[in-house]
Design a protein around this motif. Structure first.
Motif, short mmCIF file in Angstrom:
data_model
loop_
_atom_site.label_atom_id
_atom_site.label_comp_id
_atom_site.label_asym_id
_atom_site.label_seq_id
_atom_site.Cartn_x
_atom_site.Cartn_y
_atom_site.Cartn_z
N MET A 203 -7.18 -14.48 7.73
CA MET A 203 -5.92 -13.86 8.17
C MET A 203 -6.16 -12.78 9.21
O MET A 203 -7.25 -12.24 9.32
N SER A 204 -5.09 -12.45 9.91
CA SER A 204 -4.96 -11.22 10.66
C SER A 204 -6.09 -10.93 11.67
O SER A 204 -6.67 -9.86 11.66
N VAL A 217 -9.47 -10.79 8.29
CA VAL A 217 -9.51 -10.73 6.84
C VAL A 217 -9.96 -12.09 6.33
O VAL A 217 -9.50 -13.12 6.82
N SER A 224 -10.23 -10.13 -0.97
CA SER A 224 -10.06 -9.94 0.46
C SER A 224 -11.07 -8.93 0.99
O SER A 224 -11.34 -7.91 0.35
N ILE A 245 -6.62 -5.05 -2.20
CA ILE A 245 -6.33 -5.53 -0.86
C ILE A 245 -7.13 -4.80 0.22
O ILE A 245 -7.20 -3.57 0.24
N GLY A 247 -6.72 -5.34 4.22
CA GLY A 247 -5.94 -6.19 5.11
C GLY A 247 -5.55 -5.54 6.41
O GLY A 247 -5.79 -4.35 6.64
N SER A 248 -4.93 -6.38 7.26
CA SER A 248 -4.22 -5.93 8.44
C SER A 248 -5.00 -5.02 9.38
O SER A 248 -4.52 -3.95 9.75
N PRO A 249 -6.20 -5.42 9.81
CA PRO A 249 -6.97 -4.54 10.70
C PRO A 249 -6.42 -4.52 12.13
O PRO A 249 -5.90 -5.53 12.61
N LEU A 269 -0.24 -0.38 -1.64
CA LEU A 269 -0.69 -0.58 -0.27
C LEU A 269 -0.40 0.64 0.59
O LEU A 269 0.76 1.06 0.71
N ILE A 290 5.20 -0.51 -0.20
CA ILE A 290 4.24 -1.26 0.61
C ILE A 290 4.21 -0.63 2.00
O ILE A 290 5.24 -0.59 2.68
N THR A 292 2.03 -1.25 5.40
CA THR A 292 1.01 -2.17 5.93
C THR A 292 1.34 -2.56 7.37
O THR A 292 2.26 -2.04 7.98
N GLU A 293 0.55 -3.49 7.91
CA GLU A 293 0.76 -4.04 9.26
C GLU A 293 0.75 -2.95 10.32
O GLU A 293 1.55 -2.95 11.25
N SER A 336 9.51 -6.21 10.54
CA SER A 336 8.13 -6.06 10.11
C SER A 336 7.17 -6.44 11.23
O SER A 336 7.57 -6.94 12.27
N ARG A 337 5.86 -6.22 10.95
CA ARG A 337 4.75 -6.60 11.84
C ARG A 337 4.95 -6.05 13.27
O ARG A 337 5.07 -6.80 14.23
N GLU A 424 -0.68 -17.05 13.46
CA GLU A 424 -1.27 -15.75 13.79
C GLU A 424 -1.99 -15.72 15.14
O GLU A 424 -3.18 -15.40 15.22
N GLU B 118 1.21 -10.26 6.34
CA GLU B 118 0.59 -9.14 5.64
C GLU B 118 1.58 -8.45 4.70
O GLU B 118 1.21 -7.95 3.64
N ARG B 126 2.30 -6.99 -5.54
CA ARG B 126 3.27 -6.38 -6.44
C ARG B 126 3.46 -7.23 -7.70
O ARG B 126 3.54 -6.73 -8.81
#
Lengths: 433, 176
Positions: A203-204, A217, A224, A245, A247-249, A269, A290, A292-293, A336-337, A424, B118, B126
């Motif tokens: 991912m990501s 990821v 992960s 988790i 993630g999301s580097p 997160l 949460i 993230t991203e 998001s993102r 992605e 993500e 969750r």
């Protein structure tokens, strides 16, 4: 796949999706006409072997794909000059062509060439630009993209992104097992190179600013972790494998840090900044929601991220010197993102619009939101390094495919799609020559 | 042992009847599915337990657990709360893990494909955490539980429709 098949495929795409084609045509007319140009087939020295790639074809396809040009088909050309001296400007003027590119390829020794090309303004009867460049069998395609970039810049004033790469994740579902690959291809989808293969999800992907490394990821071993891989060698190292988790580097503009998401044992997160050299970790968010991203602003002073601290996911930003988060998006109940344009003026995101997940772009100064895509599950927007075009993933008959769209929303194109489920996409920075 | 399994069967009927969406993946009563349904590595891990040098009564209990208990908990759209129908299942896992503290469980959280990837990792986590909290409340030691979220990356069903989404919003319990 040969050229004819490709053209047929392209035509099928256009006619299959009438709305899509109509949208593209209608709106491009609104912006003003597409500049009519001609890329004349490049000449070759006598006795030279036939090259594996058609330089003029690649240049033409690049320019057409941008949506800003129309080109004269070869069969309509009244002459096929290969140098400026051979151009009859009246012949091109009759066809309504505004600019003509001509070129020649000479072989220096086996597998080693010299490409010269010149771009002419037909009305003025003058050369706009002309270059000579060395190439070999491996770099011919790239040379063609570089020539397309020069033509694009001269005629639009915008730096071209044909000579760039795109990284993406592909999954292949077979009867008993799904495998995942991280792939890097040219911006036109050609020249795919697998850089990671795994039976566990990948991912990501994220490019380093010098485009020499990629962070991603991986779920190898059912946990992960974030890896950093050098593209040239394929060597990689695990740089984050905390419990829960990782993630999301995303790289900082100076390439020294990564912003990433950690979940910990309790699964809360939050966004952290990792110093790649020292491994020092700085926590940036403390919310129970949460978070993230995350992504850096191009000036390196802010971090934008997704948080559902208000109940639904929205985009927030933190100033690095104050640690104080402020909400950025207010339109709709799912944003998001976030990804910022390299010029820092625009923010791309996934936006829920009447039940569909779309790519939207937010003008940071004007504070208005423009929906760019038309799918139901569009995701992962990524800006080209010139800030003018984005790439994102959408679905076609259940499989992920890639599309590009100009940041003004006017020209949308599907990237030549290969087998498998693709997602992605991340556009590389400008490549070093 | 026998009494325990009888109790489990009654429990399973309860769980299955309350869980319409668990159909094809349940594997609860079949001989060869159970834990092995998720991936090869779990296959191998489960097999390894059987070949263990320390094979003893407790190891056999592990097998019975993995073969007989439902391994997937499903969730409502955009929710991470456990439906009440799963209370009995959680109790069964907890009592097994409490009586054999060598058992560990990996809670694999998943989300449906809608929205960004993500963020969906967050939603899957969750759900895994909701199951974790219930196990902790039932006395399972924190060291016996790990969580991982696969977000939308490992769907159970590949369709883009509500019935697939329902199958994909889940936590899979993997006993080691």
């Amino acid at each position: 796949m040969n050229l004819e098949k490709k053209i047929i495929l392209l035509l099928c795409l256009f006619f299959h999706d009438a709305l899509y084609a109509e949208l593209t045509i209608r709106i491009t007319q609104g912006v003003g006409k597409q500049t009519p140009i001609a890329i004349v087939p490049f000449g070759a020295d006598k006795g030279m072997p036939v090259l594996s790639v058609d330089i003029a074809e690649i240049i033409t396809n690049d320019l057409i794909r941008s949506g800003r040009f129309s080109s004269t088909p070869q069969k309509n050309m009244l002459q096929k000059p290969t140098t400026g001296a051979e151009i009859d400007f009246d012949d091109w003027s009759i066809l309504g062509v505004e600019a003509v590119a001509v070129g020649r390829i000479s072989q220096m020794r086996t597998g080693s060439y010299n490409i010269q090309f010149q771009l002419f303004d037909i009305y003025k009867g003058e050369q706009i630009v002309g270059y000579r460049m060395p190439a070999n069998d491996k770099t011919l395609r790239r040379s063609a993209h570089r020539i397309a970039d020069m033509i694009y810049r001269e005629l639009t004033g915008i730096r071209g992104v044909f000579d760039t790469k795109v990284a993406y994740v592909k999954s292949n579902v077979s009867r008993n097992e799904t495998s995942y690959s991280l792939i890097i291809a040219d911006s036109d989808g050609e020249n795919e190179q697998v850089v990671v293969n795994s039976k566990d999800p990948i991912m990501s992907p994220a490019w380093s600013p010098d485009s020499r490394q990629i962070a991603y990821v991986s779920f190898e071993g059912n946990a992960s972790s974030i890896y950093l891989q050098t593209l040239r060698t394929g060597n990689r190292r695990k740089i984050s494998d905390h419990p829960g988790i990782n993630g999301s580097p995303a790289f900082s503009p100076d390439g020294r840090k990564l912003v990433l998401t950690l979940g910990g044992t309790d699964g809360n997160l939050d966004v952290y900044i990792l110093d790649i050299a020292t491994r020092a970790l700085k926590r940036m968010t403390y919310n129970r929601a949460i978070d993230t991203e995350a992504t850096w602003s191009p000036n390196g002073k802010e971090i934008y991220f997704t948080s559902d601290r208000g109940g639904a996911p929205q985009i927030y930003k933190i100033f690095l010197n104050s640690d104080k988060a402020e909400r950025v998006t207010f339109q709709g109940n799912y944003n998001s993102r976030p990804r910022l344009s390299p010029d820092g003026k625009k923010l791309a995101m996934v936006h829920l619009y009447r039940g569909d997940y779309r790519i939207a772009i937010y003008d940071i100064n004007k504070k208005d939101l423009l929906i760019l895509s038309s799918g139901m599950q569009d995701e992962s927007p990524s800006f080209a390094p010139n800030s003018d075009t984005l790439i994102y993933a959408t679905k076609m008959r259940g499989n992920g495919v890639l599309e590009t769209v100009t940041a003004d929303g006017l020209v949308r194109q599907r990237v030549a799609s290969k087998q498998g489920d693709i997602r992605e996409p991340v556009w590389s920075p400008f490549l070093k020559l | 042992m026998e009494r325990f399994n009888l109790g489990l069967i009654g429990l399973l009927i309860l769980v299955l009847s309350g869980c319409a969406s668990s159909g094809s993946k349940s594997g609860a009563m079949s001989n060869d599915s159970g834990m092995s349904s998720s991936s090869d590595s779990e296959d191998a891990a489960t097999y390894g337990m059987g070949m263990d040098d320390n094979n003893n009564l407790e190891t056999i209990t592990d097998d019975s657990l993995s073969e007989n208990l439902e391994t997937i908990i499903y969730f409502d759209f955009d929710r991470s709360e456990l439906r009440a129908e799963y209370d009995a299942l959680i109790n069964a896992y907890a009592s097994n893990m409490n009586s054999n503290t060598l058992l560990t469980v990996r809670l694999e959280g998943h989300a449906d494909e809608r929205g960004s990837r993500e963020y969906n990792i967050g939603l899957g986590e969750r759900r895994a955490q909701a199951v974790r909290r219930m196990l902790l409340l039932n006395g399972v030691a924190p060291a016996q539980i790990t969580t991982v979220s696969f977000g939308e990356e490992r769907p159970n069903s590949y369709g883009s429709d509500e019935s697939s989404y329902t199958q994909n919003r889940r936590v899979e319990l993997v006993i080691n």
